[in-house]
Structure formats: structure tokens, C-alpha cells
Design a protein around this motif. Structure first.
Motif, PDB file in Angstrom:
ATOM      1  N   LEU A 183       0.829  -1.207   0.000  1.00  0.00           N
ATOM      2  CA  LEU A 183       0.000   0.000   0.000  1.00  0.00           C
ATOM      3  C   LEU A 183       0.866   1.260   0.000  1.00  0.00           C
ATOM      4  N   GLN A 184       1.942   1.222   0.768  1.00  0.00           N
ATOM      5  CA  GLN A 184       2.833   2.378   0.843  1.00  0.00           C
ATOM      6  C   GLN A 184       3.426   2.697  -0.532  1.00  0.00           C
ATOM      7  N   LEU A 191       0.668   4.047  -2.863  1.00  0.00           N
ATOM      8  CA  LEU A 191       0.314   5.429  -2.506  1.00  0.00           C
ATOM      9  C   LEU A 191       1.392   6.411  -2.962  1.00  0.00           C
ATOM     10  N   LEU A 212      -3.195   6.599   4.884  1.00  0.00           N
ATOM     11  CA  LEU A 212      -4.333   5.810   5.378  1.00  0.00           C
ATOM     12  C   LEU A 212      -4.509   6.013   6.877  1.00  0.00           C
ATOM     13  N   LEU A 241      -6.324   1.249   7.012  1.00  0.00           N
ATOM     14  CA  LEU A 241      -5.241   0.293   6.811  1.00  0.00           C
ATOM     15  C   LEU A 241      -5.651  -1.084   7.294  1.00  0.00           C
ATOM     16  N   PHE A 264      -7.905  -2.791   4.763  1.00  0.00           N
ATOM     17  CA  PHE A 264      -7.155  -3.325   3.621  1.00  0.00           C
ATOM     18  C   PHE A 264      -6.421  -4.601   4.005  1.00  0.00           C
ATOM     19  N   ARG A 265      -5.911  -4.660   5.220  1.00  0.00           N
ATOM     20  CA  ARG A 265      -5.155  -5.845   5.653  1.00  0.00           C
ATOM     21  C   ARG A 265      -6.046  -7.053   5.852  1.00  0.00           C
ATOM     22  N   LEU A 299      -5.521  -5.535  -5.036  1.00  0.00           N
ATOM     23  CA  LEU A 299      -5.176  -4.557  -3.995  1.00  0.00           C
ATOM     24  C   LEU A 299      -4.782  -3.221  -4.634  1.00  0.00           C
ATOM     25  N   LYS A 300      -3.979  -3.271  -5.679  1.00  0.00           N
ATOM     26  CA  LYS A 300      -3.540  -2.050  -6.358  1.00  0.00           C
ATOM     27  C   LYS A 300      -4.732  -1.300  -6.954  1.00  0.00           C
ATOM     28  N   ILE A 304      -6.822   0.397  -4.008  1.00  0.00           N
ATOM     29  CA  ILE A 304      -6.273   1.613  -3.400  1.00  0.00           C
ATOM     30  C   ILE A 304      -6.289   2.765  -4.404  1.00  0.00           C
TER      31      ILE A 304
END
Length: 455
Positions: free
Chosen positions: A325-326, A329, A342, A347, A350-351, A362-363, A366
Motif C-alpha cells: 500500500l505504501q 500510494l 491511510l 489500513l 485493507f489488511r 489490492l492495487k 487503493i
């Protein structure tokens, strides 16, 4: 349109005046210098695309001194100007790095051609370098994650990338198989050569042979001229066969010959072609099972296997979600020029998702949430706009359960994995094969986790 910049270095004021005026009429931005010392000063302030440099400059009027100064121009193309049409000096200048050599009296048409060629080539080289930096993963860290599986994959990539060993990348869709393949190519001695990707299931069976091997004029109706195939385009580089498990059997036989002999015939051709390629294959299918059912040739399987890199479903490496995610982003922030982060609740959400589409899903998730969020913090309210069934964070049972123990990140990930494994085993009536499929991991991987957690 941006003007190309030229630095003209010559000790004759009249020549500088005439030449700079003529170049300006050709739409170049020109600065002049009457000595090497002045040229060094100008080049530091004027980002020239090209340098026109007289060979005999004060105070020494020694051509060797001028040639020794070529390195002062930071790799810019330098065209040497001389009043002496000396072939030996010309060759020496070029051998020391000069782009070209032109003698006085200068033919304006010749100068125009030489200048245009030098500037065009330099611009192309810069663009290619910038494009490679912008789009090409530079090391094995392109496969992102802190989990044991991600670290092992990166270590394996670094070991085998410099070799020509064939690689088979297996694992669920969306787990980074193509990223791994690109990284293997970019870290190899073939990196400067093409990386050609072929989706074996996306091209109709009747067209796959002509796409791979190319064809000769008249080979079939509509073949009005010769066409190179993807194998020829990949010569010297890497051929990536995506979803090779979907390749038709008839084509598998022909591919086997290419791998065995490094040769092939274009469709309708009689002249054998030789190629030098590295083959990387990928699939989300169980190829050994396809071999047993007769859908995939056993001899081809062992030809492409070489080294097997197996990716895992995201559900099996949830500790990688925050770092993924980092990175996503950061990419969004760069593209959209806005700061995003987030909230802890977002967060956590998402986890805790199963992400059946893995990293790709996931990509996309986000990016979708970020697109509707103003600069600042992505909250559960933003997520609820796209996922209406998500409850508020205070009532979200999964979040409440996961955060209840308030342990470290590793402890919470372990707790979540245990609950997901229990849930999958309950749904499958303790059938470990079915449970592993639900979790998107191998049966052996599930057994290892069961043993690790003492379930």
C-alpha cells in the motif's frame, strides 16, 4: 517549441559573428566564446546541446591542448572545426570523443546536416535513458514485500538473473509473475535487448504460429508481404511466455524444437532462422496435472522449467499488505501531486480483505479509493463510498476482532492467519486441499502453517 542550444568556440570574432547569425537563422539558440577558458565558464551556465569547437585556440594554438579539453564539456557532442583539412587530426579528434570534424571554409549545407544529426542522436539517447529509468525496475526489490516468501524470491532472482537458465514462474493470477519476469530480464546481460511478452491464451490458436514465427509473402491469404515474428523481435533478449499452460498442443511441439535447437522456419518459409533468446514462462495452472491429463507435453514442461519460482497468494503473506500500500500510494502521490495516507482503521480494513485478485486487486482498490479522496487521509468513509456493504469502523466485527489483542504487527498478522485457516478448514470440512485452494496457497504451504502455529 524549445530551441536547441549551441556553444560556438572560436578565436576569430568575424567567424563567430557570421556563424552564430547563420545558426540563429536556423532556429538555434547560440552562445559564443573566444577561448577555452571562456568556454568552460559559459558551459557552466548554458546547458548546450552541442559544442562547435575550433581546433586551434589561444593562447597556445596547440591542437593537442584543444583535444585534451574535450572532457570539459560533460559528454556533450563536440564538432571540431579546423582551418587545416588534416585527416590524421580528424581521426584523432574522433577517437578522443569528438562527434565529427568539419574544415574551414565551412559549407553551410554540410554544417546544417552535421549539427542536426548530432543534436537528434543526443536527444534520442537522453530520452531512451530517461524512459528506462522511469519504467524499468532496477533491482530485485521490484518484487515488493517483507514476508519470508517475498525475501526468498528476491534472493533467487538476484542469483539466477545474470544466467541464461530458463525460468518457470508459477502462482495465482495477480501475484507479480510478470514483475518477476521483467526484473529477471532487467538484471541480466540481455537488459539492453528486447523483452517480448506473449500471452499464449490471448492469441487464437490458428494465429499463434504466424505471430511467433512470422510469415513469408504469399504464405496464406492476406500475407501480402514478409512479416517478422515475435521470436525474431526477441532475438538477443528475453521471450516471456505468459500463461503457457494455455498454449495449444500443436504449437507446443513447434516451440519444443525452438528450445532444443534455437532455430525455426517462418510460416511459408524454407530458410531456417537462428535465434539467441532466454525463455521465461509463467502460468497459474498446475502444469504437472496438465501433463498427466495430456493437455501439456511432458518434454516441453521439463524444457521450460529450469528454475521454478513460485509466488504466493496475498492472503498467505498479509504482512506485505502495508508495504505494498505504501508503494502504491507513493506512485499515486507522484502522478497526482497530492499527499495521501491511510487512517489506522482504513489500513486495517485493507489488511483484512481476502484479495482473491491478489496484488493486482489490492492495487486497483487503493487507486480507486484514492481517486475519490481529496488530498489528506483515506478514511473508512472513503472506502464505504466504493464498498457500500462495509460497516462503520466502530461496528466492523473483523476490525474489532483483529485489534482486540492490541499486540505487535507480527502478533496481529499471526492471529489473523490462524483465524483465516480455521475458517477455511471449517468450510471445507477439514479437507486440507480444498482449504488451501480457498486461501490461495499450496497444500504443502497450508500444512507448514498448521505445523508452525500448532493447530
Amino acid at each position: 517549441m524549445t530551441q536547441n542550444k549551441i556553444l560556438l568556440v572560436d578565436d576569430e570574432p568575424a567567424f563567430r559573428e557570421l556563424a552564430s547569425r547563420w545558426l540563429a537563422n536556423q532556429d538555434y539558440h547560440v552562445k559564443t566564446a573566444g577561448s577555452l577558458e571562456e568556454a568552460r565558464d559559459v558551459i557552466g551556465k548554458f546547458d548546450a546541446d552541442l559544442v562547435l569547437l575550433d581546433l586551434s585556440m589561444p593562447p597556445h594554438f596547440d591542437p593537442q591542448v584543444t583535444l585534451d579539453s574535450l572532457s570539459d564539456f560533460d559528454g556533450r557532442p563536440v564538432i571540431i572545426i579546423t582551418g587545416h583539412a588534416d585527416r590524421d587530426l580528424a581521426l584523432k579528434a574522433v577517437s578522443l570523443g569528438a562527434w565529427d570534424f568539419i574544415a574551414k571554409p565551412i559549407d553551410p549545407d554540410m554544417l546544417a546536416v552535421v549539427v542536426r544529426r548530432a543534436i537528434t542522436k543526443t536527444k534520442l539517447e537522453r530520452e531512451i535513458t530517461q524512459l528506462k529509468k522511469a519504467t524499468t525496475p532496477q533491482d530485485a526489490a521490484s518484487y515488493i514485500g517483507h514476508s519470508d516468501s517475498a525475501q526468498k524470491i528476491r534472493a533467487l532472482i538476484e542469483r539466477i538473473a545474470p544466467t541464461d537458465v530458463r525460468v518457470l514462474v508459477t502462482g495465482p493470477s495477480g501475484t507479480g509473475k510478470e514483475v518477476i519476469s521483467h526484473t529477471l530480464h532487467n538484471l541480466s546481460h540481455r537488459a539492453a535487448k528486447p523483452f517480448v511478452s506473449v500471452h499464449c491464451g490471448a492469441i487464437p490458436a490458428e494465429l499463434l504460429e504466424s505471430e511467433l514465427f512470422g510469415y513469408m509473402k504469399g504464405a496464406f491469404t492476406g500475407a501480402e508481404k514478409d512479416k517478422e515474428g515475435l521470436l525474431s523481435l526477441a532475438d538477443g533478449g528475453t521471450l516471456f511466455l505468459d500463461e503457457i499452460g494455455e498454449m495449444p498442443l500443436a504449437m507446443q511441439v513447434k516451440l519444443l524444437r525452438v528450445l532444443q535447437e534455437g532455430t525455426f522456419f517462418p510460416v511459408g518459409g524454407r530458410e531456417q532462422k537462428h535465434i539467441d533468446i532466454r525463455v521465461i514462462s509463467a502460468t497459474n495452472a498446475d502444469l504437472l496435472n496438465k501433463v498427466e491429463t495430456g493437455e501439456f507435453r511432458e518434454d516441453l514442461y521439463y524444457r521450460i522449467k529450469g528454475v521454478n519460482i513460485e509466488t504466493q497468494a496475498l492472503a498467505a503473506r498479509l504482512e506485505d499488505v502495508p508495504v505494498l500500500l505504501q508503494v502504491f500510494l507513493q506512485n499515486i502521490q507522484t502522478q497526482q501531486s497530492k499527499s495521501l495516507q491511510l487512517t489506522p482503521e482504513a489500513l486495517q480494513w485493507f489488511r483484512e480483505q481476502t484479495w482473491q485478485g491478489n496484488v493486482r486487486e489490492l492495487k486497483n482498490a487503493i487507486e480507486s479509493v484514492a481517486s475519490i479522496c481529496p488530498a489528506g487521509r483515506i478514511t473508512m468513509e472513503d472506502i464505504q463510498l466504493l464498498y457500500p456493504n462495509v460497516q462503520s469502523t466502530s461496528a466492523n466485527q473483523t476490525i474489532t476482532t483483529a485489534t482486540a489483542n492490541q499486540g505487535t504487527l507480527d502478533e496481529q498478522v499471526k492471529d489473523l492467519e490462524i483465524r483465516l485457516i480455521h475458517h477455511a478448514l471449517e468450510n471445507s470440512q477439514n479437507n486440507r486441499t480444498q482449504a488451501a485452494k480457498q486461501l490461495g496457497i499450496s497444500r504443502q504451504g497450508l500444512i507448514k502453517k498448521i505445523e508452525r502455529y500448532g493447530l
